[in-house]
Scaffold this motif. Structure first.
Motif, PDB file in Angstrom:
ATOM      1  N   ALA A  17       0.815  -1.221   0.000  1.00  0.00           N
ATOM      2  CA  ALA A  17       0.000   0.000   0.000  1.00  0.00           C
ATOM      3  C   ALA A  17       0.844   1.264   0.000  1.00  0.00           C
ATOM      4  O   ALA A  17       0.303   2.364   0.111  1.00  0.00           O
ATOM      5  CB  ALA A  17      -0.935  -0.001   1.210  1.00  0.00           C
ATOM      6  N   TRP A  52       1.442  -2.851   4.218  1.00  0.00           N
ATOM      7  CA  TRP A  52       0.796  -3.895   3.426  1.00  0.00           C
ATOM      8  C   TRP A  52      -0.589  -4.195   3.992  1.00  0.00           C
ATOM      9  O   TRP A  52      -0.841  -4.021   5.187  1.00  0.00           O
ATOM     10  CB  TRP A  52       1.600  -5.198   3.457  1.00  0.00           C
ATOM     11  N   GLY A  53      -1.457  -4.668   3.138  1.00  0.00           N
ATOM     12  CA  GLY A  53      -2.736  -5.212   3.562  1.00  0.00           C
ATOM     13  C   GLY A  53      -2.813  -6.663   3.134  1.00  0.00           C
ATOM     14  O   GLY A  53      -2.153  -7.087   2.177  1.00  0.00           O
ATOM     15  N   LYS A  54      -3.609  -7.447   3.864  1.00  0.00           N
ATOM     16  CA  LYS A  54      -3.747  -8.851   3.483  1.00  0.00           C
ATOM     17  C   LYS A  54      -5.155  -9.356   3.770  1.00  0.00           C
ATOM     18  O   LYS A  54      -5.689  -9.151   4.865  1.00  0.00           O
ATOM     19  CB  LYS A  54      -2.737  -9.733   4.216  1.00  0.00           C
ATOM     20  N   VAL A  91      -4.065  -4.413   8.182  1.00  0.00           N
ATOM     21  CA  VAL A  91      -3.091  -3.494   7.589  1.00  0.00           C
ATOM     22  C   VAL A  91      -1.864  -3.531   8.495  1.00  0.00           C
ATOM     23  O   VAL A  91      -1.967  -3.315   9.702  1.00  0.00           O
ATOM     24  CB  VAL A  91      -3.644  -2.062   7.478  1.00  0.00           C
ATOM     25  N   TYR A  92      -0.719  -3.819   7.903  1.00  0.00           N
ATOM     26  CA  TYR A  92       0.503  -4.099   8.659  1.00  0.00           C
ATOM     27  C   TYR A  92       1.558  -3.053   8.326  1.00  0.00           C
ATOM     28  O   TYR A  92       1.864  -2.814   7.153  1.00  0.00           O
ATOM     29  CB  TYR A  92       0.997  -5.497   8.286  1.00  0.00           C
ATOM     30  N   TRP A 141      -0.200  -2.969  13.708  1.00  0.00           N
ATOM     31  CA  TRP A 141      -1.144  -3.622  12.806  1.00  0.00           C
ATOM     32  C   TRP A 141      -2.563  -3.231  13.183  1.00  0.00           C
ATOM     33  O   TRP A 141      -2.915  -3.111  14.349  1.00  0.00           O
ATOM     34  CB  TRP A 141      -0.970  -5.138  12.764  1.00  0.00           C
ATOM     35  N   ASP A 142      -3.371  -2.994  12.164  1.00  0.00           N
ATOM     36  CA  ASP A 142      -4.766  -2.580  12.324  1.00  0.00           C
ATOM     37  C   ASP A 142      -5.663  -3.674  11.767  1.00  0.00           C
ATOM     38  O   ASP A 142      -5.468  -4.130  10.636  1.00  0.00           O
ATOM     39  CB  ASP A 142      -5.055  -1.285  11.557  1.00  0.00           C
ATOM     40  N   LEU A 190      -9.084  -4.905  10.183  1.00  0.00           N
ATOM     41  CA  LEU A 190     -10.129  -4.297   9.363  1.00  0.00           C
ATOM     42  C   LEU A 190     -11.471  -4.966   9.646  1.00  0.00           C
ATOM     43  O   LEU A 190     -12.071  -5.607   8.788  1.00  0.00           O
ATOM     44  CB  LEU A 190      -9.767  -4.430   7.879  1.00  0.00           C
TER      45      LEU A 190
END
Length: 243
Positions: A131, A144-146, A151-152, A164-165, A167
């Motif tokens: 991202a 990055w998102g996965k 979201v890392y 890290w968030d 989602l």
């Protein structure tokens, strides 16, 4: 007679040339996108979580410090959670067979998940979408998102995790205060206490195979937010296994 077109001002021409040059340099660089750094096989991290604005995520105290001990060679993960001004920490001991024990000095809850502990390559092994870069807490990060789950943030200079968030509807965010690769926790700290196992259980029952109904906690705060975070991490473990 058509009106005469005025040439663009020199400054505008220079700006357009610089913009074009920057675009060409970026497109022609051919540099690969950054890849996430795999987790060390063992590490200790101190995490800070603030759920003050996320009342649906927890019925317990919203501020907490977590000591995370990750031990991939033994296929286990431990979160030692200290709520603000609480003298009784909460243990979350997770095993690769999908069993997690949540306990404090007097209560215990056993939860079963369909997947195990996240592998070190859960992000770097594939499926992560880059991202770009962002600053979090004053730290320059790759992001990055996965799997639409997380979201890392990783420190660009060192590869250390920063934050890290999740989602989900609760919007849980965890911030890494300290990160220590190679640090392990002694085996005795991983053992679930006796009150996690009712008297009618087989005394020789292997840890990690307890019944789902074992010693259900009367405390809701034993981990609504933690259970949700664990559920999402288990989903990530399942996603990691597909790549």
């Amino acid at each position: 007679m058509a009106p005469t077109r005025c040439p663009p001002p020199p400054l505008l021409l220079l700006l357009l040339l610089f913009a074009a040059a920057a675009t060409v340099a970026e497109d022609a660089s051919g540099l690969p996108l950054p890849s996430p750094t795999p987790w060390p096989e063992r590490f200790h991290a101190v995490l800070f979580t603030n759920l003050t604005n996320y009342s649906s995520a927890s019925t317990g105290p919203p501020l907490r410090i977590t000591d995370l001990y990750y031990d991939w060679p033994r296929r286990r993960n431990l979160n030692l959670v200290r709520h603000q001004l609480s003298a009784d920490p909460l243990y979350d001991v997770e095993w690769n067979n999908g069993t997690a024990f949540y306990f404090d000095s007097s209560t215990c809850r056993v939860v079963r998940f369909p997947v195990g502990v996240l592998p070190p390559w859960w992000l770097s092994g594939g499926g992560a979408e880059y991202a770009g870069r962002a600053v979090s807490g004053g730290i320059d990060c790759h992001v990055w998102g996965k799997a639409g789950l997380i979201v890392y943030y990783e420190e660009a200079a060192t590869g250390r995790p920063v934050r890290w968030d999740f989602l989900d509807d609760d919007g849980i965010k965890q911030y890494v205060i300290r990160f220590e690769p190679g640090v392990a926790l002694e085996d005795a700290q991983w053992q679930a206490p006796a009150h996690c196992f009712p008297p009618d259980d087989d005394d020789d029952a292997e840890q990690g195979k307890g019944n789902d109904d074992v010693a259900s906690s009367s405390k809701e705060e034993v981990g609504v937010a933690m259970l949700e975070a664990a559920r999402l991490l288990r989903k990530l473990a399942g996603a990691a296994a597909t790549f």
